[in-house]
Design a protein around this motif. Sequence first.
Motif, mmCIF file in Angstrom:
data_model
loop_
_atom_site.group_PDB
_atom_site.id
_atom_site.type_symbol
_atom_site.label_atom_id
_atom_site.label_comp_id
_atom_site.label_asym_id
_atom_site.label_seq_id
_atom_site.Cartn_x
_atom_site.Cartn_y
_atom_site.Cartn_z
ATOM 1 N N CYS A 93 -2.755 -4.135 4.346
ATOM 2 C CA CYS A 93 -3.625 -3.545 5.392
ATOM 3 C C CYS A 93 -2.599 -3.538 6.757
ATOM 4 N N ILE A 94 -2.949 -2.522 7.545
ATOM 5 C CA ILE A 94 -1.832 -2.252 8.776
ATOM 6 C C ILE A 94 -2.007 -3.404 9.613
ATOM 7 N N PHE A 95 -3.050 -4.168 9.526
ATOM 8 C CA PHE A 95 -3.195 -5.053 10.652
ATOM 9 C C PHE A 95 -3.129 -6.558 10.116
ATOM 10 N N CYS A 96 -2.644 -6.616 8.843
ATOM 11 C CA CYS A 96 -2.774 -8.029 8.183
ATOM 12 C C CYS A 96 -1.983 -9.114 8.900
ATOM 13 N N PHE A 97 -2.792 -10.108 9.247
ATOM 14 C CA PHE A 97 -1.995 -11.032 10.058
ATOM 15 C C PHE A 97 -0.785 -11.922 9.198
ATOM 16 N N MET A 98 -1.237 -12.072 8.020
ATOM 17 C CA MET A 98 -0.230 -12.999 7.264
ATOM 18 C C MET A 98 1.146 -12.032 7.007
ATOM 19 N N ASP A 99 0.960 -10.536 7.328
ATOM 20 C CA ASP A 99 2.285 -9.898 7.337
ATOM 21 C C ASP A 99 3.012 -10.050 8.571
ATOM 22 N N GLN A 100 2.175 -10.790 9.583
ATOM 23 C CA GLN A 100 2.927 -10.954 10.804
ATOM 24 C C GLN A 100 3.696 -12.401 11.090
ATOM 25 N N LEU A 101 3.468 -13.313 9.982
ATOM 26 C CA LEU A 101 4.093 -14.641 10.086
ATOM 27 C C LEU A 101 5.443 -14.789 10.020
ATOM 28 N N PRO A 102 5.960 -15.629 10.840
ATOM 29 C CA PRO A 102 7.471 -15.830 10.807
ATOM 30 C C PRO A 102 7.980 -15.883 9.238
ATOM 31 N N VAL A 218 -23.290 -7.910 10.750
ATOM 32 C CA VAL A 218 -21.771 -7.253 10.949
ATOM 33 C C VAL A 218 -21.060 -7.860 12.297
ATOM 34 N N SER A 219 -19.729 -8.192 12.014
ATOM 35 C CA SER A 219 -19.160 -8.796 13.147
ATOM 36 C C SER A 219 -17.925 -7.862 13.550
ATOM 37 N N ILE A 220 -17.501 -7.763 14.745
ATOM 38 C CA ILE A 220 -16.376 -6.801 15.082
ATOM 39 C C ILE A 220 -15.505 -7.878 15.924
ATOM 40 N N VAL A 221 -14.385 -7.872 15.490
ATOM 41 C CA VAL A 221 -13.408 -8.731 15.806
ATOM 42 C C VAL A 221 -12.132 -8.072 16.401
ATOM 43 N N PRO A 222 -11.333 -8.329 17.643
ATOM 44 C CA PRO A 222 -10.108 -7.346 17.938
ATOM 45 C C PRO A 222 -9.110 -7.825 17.021
ATOM 46 N N VAL A 223 -8.211 -6.943 16.734
ATOM 47 C CA VAL A 223 -7.050 -7.116 15.797
ATOM 48 C C VAL A 223 -5.943 -8.285 16.514
ATOM 49 N N GLY A 224 -5.402 -9.077 15.702
ATOM 50 C CA GLY A 224 -4.261 -9.852 16.423
ATOM 51 C C GLY A 224 -3.133 -9.519 16.175
ATOM 52 N N ILE A 225 -2.321 -9.416 17.016
ATOM 53 C CA ILE A 225 -0.927 -8.887 16.913
ATOM 54 C C ILE A 225 0.255 -9.975 17.329
ATOM 55 N N SER A 226 1.058 -10.287 16.456
ATOM 56 C CA SER A 226 2.207 -11.293 16.651
ATOM 57 C C SER A 226 3.226 -10.700 17.086
ATOM 58 N N LYS A 227 4.061 -11.599 17.479
ATOM 59 C CA LYS A 227 5.558 -11.075 17.993
ATOM 60 C C LYS A 227 6.587 -10.659 16.606
ATOM 61 N N HIS A 228 5.865 -10.851 15.481
ATOM 62 C CA HIS A 228 6.883 -10.749 14.177
ATOM 63 C C HIS A 228 6.416 -9.585 13.405
ATOM 64 N N ARG A 229 6.501 -8.594 14.054
ATOM 65 C CA ARG A 229 5.983 -7.366 13.249
ATOM 66 C C ARG A 229 6.948 -6.208 13.197
ATOM 67 N N GLU A 230 8.357 -6.772 12.996
ATOM 68 C CA GLU A 230 9.321 -5.827 12.870
ATOM 69 C C GLU A 230 9.096 -5.105 11.556
ATOM 70 N N GLY A 231 9.427 -3.759 11.617
ATOM 71 C CA GLY A 231 9.190 -2.916 10.366
ATOM 72 C C GLY A 231 7.649 -2.504 9.967
ATOM 73 N N LEU A 232 6.806 -2.924 10.903
ATOM 74 C CA LEU A 232 5.196 -3.052 10.469
ATOM 75 C C LEU A 232 4.599 -1.895 11.259
ATOM 76 N N PHE A 233 3.223 -1.359 10.691
ATOM 77 C CA PHE A 233 2.774 0.052 11.362
ATOM 78 C C PHE A 233 2.331 -0.631 12.962
ATOM 79 N N LYS A 234 2.820 0.451 13.801
ATOM 80 C CA LYS A 234 2.739 0.102 15.216
ATOM 81 C C LYS A 234 1.046 0.148 15.460
#
Length: 437
Positions: A93-102, A218-234
């Motif tokens: 997923c382009i927004f996966c928070f687990m891909d944004q972990l240190p 149905v819930s709508i939640v905003p995407v979480g963007i960490s500072k560890h997104r190097e090389g991931l979808f903008k």
Amino acid sequence: MKVEAQVKYVIPGSIAEDAFIEPGDVIELIDGKEFKDILDFKYMTSEEYYVLTVLKQNGDREEIEIYNDCFENFGVEFENPLIDKPMLCKNKCIFCFMDQLPKNVRSTMLFKDDDVRLSFLQGNYVTLTNLKEEDIERICRLKISPINVSVHVTDPKRRVMMLSNPNAGNVLDIMKRFSKHGIIMNAQIVLCPGINDGEYLRKSVEDLGKLFPSIKSVSIVPVGISKHREGLFKLESCTGEKAREVIEMIEPMQREFRKNFDTSLVYLADEFYISAGYEIPPYEHYEEFPQIENGVGLIASLREEIDEELNYADEYENFAFTPKTIATSFIAYDFICECVEKIKEKLPNVKVTVEKIQNDFFGEEITVTGLLCGSDIIKQLKGKIQTDFLMLSESMFKSDSDLFLDDTTLEDVERELGVRVIKTPNTGCGFMKALVM
């Protein structure tokens, strides 16, 4: 022998206790047949009569007859809750928070499941992308319900893009099949500005609304963007302007759902209202709070519970009222301050300081309390805290432990800051009792 079916806990007063099942026993067969997983086990033990083959701790194998005239739950928990290996996530997923972990986080934080059984048992959200036809048929046959579905968008091509999985486009078809078999579902949409907002969002909510009453919420939640997104979808963060846009789109749809179905059906995370500078909707807006675990209606619930607790303020008059500090996130800060002032009006002896903690570990764009880490709390409160007690929301800690997401422990915070930490429940009663103890 299915070692995965080893008993961990026996519920007092249950059928299992009456049958002398003990922790460490292994349930091997039901009516002479193997069972694949916990779903099979629950289905096969729902009969009026069945026979268990049990391997006892002493090595004896016993045949135990079970009479279940009242069709009760058998009453055990297993060492492996699934009695099987979990189905892993095959999405990217382009927004996966687990891909944004240190990169140095503990390995258990990187484990990504996508298992319908865990959705049924523990409330996990699943994408349905790894289901085979036999899996779908089995869910329908066993009527596994409820299921929580990470939908994000119903447009097939857009969902394939967002999940980076060619199997992602048929989610609505699968959910329609579930609906026909009476399976209840909750749906989630992680809103990514410029990706699944605007008309994509409107169409997704409309599509899901057509599945009512099988769709409970149905819930709508905003995407979480960490500072560890190097090389991931903008990705873009959800700004105040975007939050207002979403609210103004969804509110008329909520009114229409209430008119037609007597429920709002779709709910927005508290973050949208806070970012937009709008008032959080009243307690009644959230009805049964079907997705409060996603931060949907949490503030309204806490506010109502605290107001209710303050009706019995005289019961707190003999408490110690020891001075305390509360550390909370940017997004919850104003609300916590509001609650403290309201409590002080009824209990003027309350002495508390509220401190706002910036999330440096994940990045300053992460503003929710549940993602605050011990290292940031230590760094930002070192030499500043003037009380002996520090209140921290229990949402900051790993379930049933004293571990923060950065592997800092509660004991680390206590030692470094010279305080006693009070893990505070996310309930009005829990908050009040922690504040005045």
